[in-house]
Design a protein around this motif. Sequence first.
Motif, PDB file in Angstrom:
ATOM      1  N   HIS A 342     -37.631 -18.916  23.315  1.00 22.06           N
ATOM      2  CA  HIS A 342     -36.643 -19.849  23.852  1.00 22.06           C
ATOM      3  C   HIS A 342     -36.813 -19.960  25.359  1.00 22.06           C
ATOM      4  CE1 HIS A 342     -32.579 -20.737  25.600  1.00 22.06           C
ATOM      5  NE2 HIS A 342     -32.751 -21.769  24.790  1.00 22.06           N
ATOM      6  N   ASP A 343     -36.939 -21.203  25.827  1.00 17.34           N
ATOM      7  CA  ASP A 343     -37.069 -21.483  27.259  1.00 17.34           C
ATOM      8  C   ASP A 343     -35.858 -22.299  27.685  1.00 17.34           C
ATOM      9  OD1 ASP A 343     -37.719 -22.158  29.833  1.00 17.34           O
ATOM     10  OD2 ASP A 343     -39.815 -22.593  29.392  1.00 17.34           O
ATOM     11  N   PRO A 344     -34.933 -21.715  28.453  1.00 11.66           N
ATOM     12  CA  PRO A 344     -33.724 -22.461  28.827  1.00 11.66           C
ATOM     13  C   PRO A 344     -34.010 -23.633  29.760  1.00 11.66           C
ATOM     14  CG  PRO A 344     -33.830 -20.370  30.002  1.00 11.66           C
ATOM     15  CD  PRO A 344     -34.937 -20.356  29.005  1.00 11.66           C
ATOM     16  N   ASN A 345     -35.103 -23.563  30.514  1.00 10.45           N
ATOM     17  CA  ASN A 345     -35.421 -24.672  31.410  1.00 10.45           C
ATOM     18  C   ASN A 345     -35.792 -25.920  30.638  1.00 10.45           C
ATOM     19  OD1 ASN A 345     -35.101 -23.139  33.829  1.00 10.45           O
ATOM     20  ND2 ASN A 345     -37.085 -22.176  33.418  1.00 10.45           N
ATOM     21  N   GLU A 346     -36.447 -25.744  29.506  1.00 12.40           N
ATOM     22  CA  GLU A 346     -36.890 -26.886  28.713  1.00 12.40           C
ATOM     23  C   GLU A 346     -35.903 -27.247  27.602  1.00 12.40           C
ATOM     24  OE1 GLU A 346     -39.441 -28.495  29.642  1.00 12.40           O
ATOM     25  OE2 GLU A 346     -40.196 -27.043  31.115  1.00 12.40           O
ATOM     26  N   GLY A 347     -35.015 -26.311  27.241  1.00 13.31           N
ATOM     27  CA  GLY A 347     -34.096 -26.577  26.139  1.00 13.31           C
ATOM     28  C   GLY A 347     -34.798 -26.643  24.802  1.00 13.31           C
ATOM     29  N   VAL A 361     -31.493 -25.193  12.540  1.00 16.38           N
ATOM     30  CA  VAL A 361     -30.762 -25.412  13.789  1.00 16.38           C
ATOM     31  C   VAL A 361     -29.610 -26.363  13.506  1.00 16.38           C
ATOM     32  CG1 VAL A 361     -30.870 -26.311  16.138  1.00 16.38           C
ATOM     33  CG2 VAL A 361     -32.800 -25.017  15.224  1.00 16.38           C
ATOM     34  N   ARG A 362     -28.417 -25.954  13.890  1.00 17.27           N
ATOM     35  CA  ARG A 362     -27.240 -26.823  13.779  1.00 17.27           C
ATOM     36  C   ARG A 362     -26.846 -27.290  15.170  1.00 17.27           C
ATOM     37  NH1 ARG A 362     -21.892 -23.992  12.576  1.00 17.27           N
ATOM     38  NH2 ARG A 362     -21.963 -23.870  14.840  1.00 17.27           N
ATOM     39  N   ASP A 363     -26.784 -28.607  15.345  1.00 16.10           N
ATOM     40  CA  ASP A 363     -26.397 -29.174  16.632  1.00 16.10           C
ATOM     41  C   ASP A 363     -24.890 -29.071  16.822  1.00 16.10           C
ATOM     42  OD1 ASP A 363     -29.030 -29.824  17.213  1.00 16.10           O
ATOM     43  OD2 ASP A 363     -28.872 -31.756  16.177  1.00 16.10           O
ATOM     44  N   PRO A 395     -27.502 -27.209  24.524  1.00 19.89           N
ATOM     45  CA  PRO A 395     -26.200 -26.558  24.654  1.00 19.89           C
ATOM     46  C   PRO A 395     -25.321 -26.837  23.433  1.00 19.89           C
ATOM     47  CG  PRO A 395     -26.812 -27.651  26.697  1.00 19.89           C
ATOM     48  CD  PRO A 395     -27.810 -28.077  25.677  1.00 19.89           C
ATOM     49  N   GLY A 396     -24.662 -25.783  22.951  1.00 18.18           N
ATOM     50  CA  GLY A 396     -23.816 -25.914  21.776  1.00 18.18           C
ATOM     51  C   GLY A 396     -24.541 -25.789  20.456  1.00 18.18           C
ATOM     52  N   SER A 397     -25.861 -25.580  20.473  1.00 16.56           N
ATOM     53  CA  SER A 397     -26.637 -25.493  19.236  1.00 16.56           C
ATOM     54  C   SER A 397     -26.679 -24.053  18.736  1.00 16.56           C
ATOM     55  CB  SER A 397     -28.056 -26.001  19.456  1.00 16.56           C
ATOM     56  OG  SER A 397     -28.046 -27.363  19.829  1.00 16.56           O
ATOM     57  N   THR A 398     -26.892 -23.917  17.428  1.00 18.19           N
ATOM     58  CA  THR A 398     -27.003 -22.617  16.766  1.00 18.19           C
ATOM     59  C   THR A 398     -28.240 -22.618  15.891  1.00 18.19           C
ATOM     60  OG1 THR A 398     -24.595 -22.359  16.713  1.00 18.19           O
ATOM     61  CG2 THR A 398     -25.881 -20.975  15.210  1.00 18.19           C
ATOM     62  N   ALA A 399     -29.061 -21.578  15.999  1.00 21.43           N
ATOM     63  CA  ALA A 399     -30.269 -21.439  15.191  1.00 21.43           C
ATOM     64  C   ALA A 399     -30.148 -20.199  14.308  1.00 21.43           C
ATOM     65  CB  ALA A 399     -31.515 -21.343  16.077  1.00 21.43           C
ATOM     66  N   VAL A 400     -30.746 -20.268  13.116  1.00 25.92           N
ATOM     67  CA  VAL A 400     -30.691 -19.169  12.153  1.00 25.92           C
ATOM     68  C   VAL A 400     -32.108 -18.835  11.718  1.00 25.92           C
ATOM     69  CG1 VAL A 400     -29.834 -18.376   9.917  1.00 25.92           C
ATOM     70  CG2 VAL A 400     -28.412 -19.847  11.344  1.00 25.92           C
ATOM     71  N   LEU A 401     -32.465 -17.571  11.848  1.00 27.87           N
ATOM     72  CA  LEU A 401     -33.722 -17.033  11.316  1.00 27.87           C
ATOM     73  C   LEU A 401     -33.348 -16.022  10.230  1.00 27.87           C
ATOM     74  CD1 LEU A 401     -34.150 -17.686  14.523  1.00 27.87           C
ATOM     75  CD2 LEU A 401     -36.319 -16.518  14.187  1.00 27.87           C
ATOM     76  N   TYR A 402     -34.072 -16.004   9.116  1.00 28.19           N
ATOM     77  CA  TYR A 402     -33.649 -15.222   7.962  1.00 28.19           C
ATOM     78  C   TYR A 402     -34.862 -14.865   7.111  1.00 28.19           C
ATOM     79  CZ  TYR A 402     -34.149 -19.949   6.195  1.00 28.19           C
ATOM     80  OH  TYR A 402     -34.649 -21.186   5.904  1.00 28.19           O
ATOM     81  N   THR A 403     -34.667 -13.900   6.201  1.00 27.13           N
ATOM     82  CA  THR A 403     -35.711 -13.530   5.250  1.00 27.13           C
ATOM     83  C   THR A 403     -35.379 -14.109   3.882  1.00 27.13           C
ATOM     84  OG1 THR A 403     -34.596 -11.432   4.779  1.00 27.13           O
ATOM     85  CG2 THR A 403     -36.285 -11.423   6.494  1.00 27.13           C
ATOM     86  N   ASP A 404     -36.346 -14.030   2.961  1.00 29.30           N
ATOM     87  CA  ASP A 404     -36.181 -14.708   1.679  1.00 29.30           C
ATOM     88  C   ASP A 404     -35.090 -14.104   0.807  1.00 29.30           C
ATOM     89  OD1 ASP A 404     -37.414 -12.340   1.117  1.00 29.30           O
ATOM     90  OD2 ASP A 404     -39.109 -13.201   0.026  1.00 29.30           O
ATOM     91  N   GLY A 405     -34.688 -12.840   1.069  1.00 27.24           N
ATOM     92  CA  GLY A 405     -33.627 -12.247   0.272  1.00 27.24           C
ATOM     93  C   GLY A 405     -32.315 -12.994   0.377  1.00 27.24           C
ATOM     94  N   GLN A 460     -26.957 -21.323  21.852  1.00 20.67           N
ATOM     95  CA  GLN A 460     -27.079 -21.775  23.232  1.00 20.67           C
ATOM     96  C   GLN A 460     -25.712 -22.297  23.635  1.00 20.67           C
ATOM     97  OE1 GLN A 460     -29.871 -22.205  25.573  1.00 20.67           O
ATOM     98  NE2 GLN A 460     -28.160 -22.672  26.906  1.00 20.67           N
ATOM     99  N   PRO A 461     -24.924 -21.513  24.369  1.00 21.63           N
ATOM    100  CA  PRO A 461     -23.540 -21.933  24.647  1.00 21.63           C
ATOM    101  C   PRO A 461     -23.493 -23.215  25.472  1.00 21.63           C
ATOM    102  CG  PRO A 461     -23.889 -19.609  25.162  1.00 21.63           C
ATOM    103  CD  PRO A 461     -25.242 -20.219  24.949  1.00 21.63           C
TER     104      PRO A 461
END
Length: 597
Positions: A342-347, A361-363, A395-405, A460-461
């Motif tokens: 994640h690069d905050p300068n580039e978003g 990713v949820r906006d 800003p305001g987005s949420t990302a989720v990383l997960y395994t197959d379980g 990303q708040p």
Amino acid sequence: MNFTRWSARFPGTQRRAAARTEHAAAQAKRGEGSVPAARGGRADPGTERSTPAADGRPADPTVTGTGSGSGTTPAVAPVPRTGVPIAAPTPDELSVREVLGRLPALVALVHGPEHRVAYVNDAYTAGFGTRAPGAPAHEALPELGELGLLPLLDQVQRSGKPRTAKNRTAPGGTSSYTVTCTPVEFPKSAAGRDPDPDPDHTGILIHLADVTDHAEAVERLRASERRQREAAVTLQRSLLPQELEQPDDLRVAATYQPGGTEAAVGGDWYDVITLGAGRTALVIGDVMGRGVRAAAVMGQLRTAVRAYARLDLPPHEVLQLLDGLAAEIDASQIATCVYAVHDPNEGLLAYASAGHLPILVRDEDGTVRRAADPTGPPLGTGGWLHTSGTIALGPGSTAVLYTDGLVERRGEDIDEGVAALERALSGAQGTPAVICDRLMRALGVDADHDDDVAVMVLQQPARTGADAELFHNAALELLGGIEAAPRARAFAQGVLSSWRFPVELCDLGVLAASELVANSLQHGTPPMRLRLRRTDRRLIIEVTDGDDHLPRRRRAEPADETGRGISIVATIASSWGSRRTPGGGKAVWCEFALPDK
């Protein structure tokens, strides 16, 4: 039951045994001098005769058989030390009381609707004390109620079928029994002794087998399995980060749920790695299979990722290095992984995937996006060139990383599970830790889930008000020439003063910016850019140019006129580093920790 073995011990059989002994001795005496038949032979039915005895009486025809035919008496009985044969009694000659009284198991006989006591054997009396016959079971046999057997007796009486209750603990918790209740029929005379006899003359034989040793062994085994599982889960969790790093620009939370109740550990893992200059690496992976071997491979891969991340390489190059390492560790172990930066300068969230499930990713408006290709094969396959992709994380987005379980279910396509996760994510609100819990519940992951699950949520708040005043960015394009360095110093002085930093920090920031720009002017190529960035915890100064040669810190000799710039920056700053940029060129940065307020 082997009645022959028990026959000599039953009371009341001595007189019958003595009579049979005398009869067998007389027969042997009368048969002296005769030729015995061959073992297993049979006489011709047409020629079979009774041989007269010495006193003129006919011989007993029942002694001529060998014992192999049905209905015959054995010709040779067991011979004790005295040499006198002893014949074994038949089961029909033994009474029920004789058999039950000698059993080592606890036996009780009840009859009638109230299960009145008809009989208890010696073992039962030794175990629970003397029991008065004729009294109802709930009064005379209170231990049956404490064992929870009274309802079982009613079931057996109604159904007429035997029932078994396993591992019932006796009062006091000292003994365990497996209880079998069998319906039996009473003779009318036996039921007539009771003042209120059962009209159907039926009863129940209660057989309690002492399984205390077995129950204790089972409990020891279960305790051992619990200890092994606790040790396995402790091992698994010790290989995961004990505390996640919290970047300035992200809020991150992760959770791990071991699968099932087995002692075997899994290979799910995750990590958060601060790269410097405000950039953060996020990684999640899954080593297929279970057991210590999978956990060991997982631990080695996680350690390697942290080492490769320090090189600040693009995501696909990190996976390329991991791919070769995984093949060297164990070619038979398959592992998937996604590495993102994640690069905050580039978003942006730059990522590369090795056979792993897509990032979601949820906006801020609730729209859920799925990270598209590229996705390469799992780690350890070799011969594949991984590539990187990007997905916006504003800003305001949420990302989720997960395994197959989390999303894989038996009998269902995995895309259905990912779609269910998207629906759950679209409505999940709150902090990353809260979202982790809600996603686990929405996907039905509990303590009995049959697969390991790892989930990591990052946000990303969207900062507003006073919080937004703590985060600022400023950049200056440098065209080169002798005026570039003075312009860079003046720009840095003005920006840092406007951010109301202390004078000492302003002076250090200006000096660091001057040295980095001078290094870029001497060793780099245009385009060049100076960027200043402030967070709530640090000041970041970064200079980029078009040359991909990374600087290194070296010791300058007293006579050298150059080579001291990076050493000066490393001395005055909290940390420094360099990396190659995706479009070619490099970035050199340093950080200053802000004083606590």
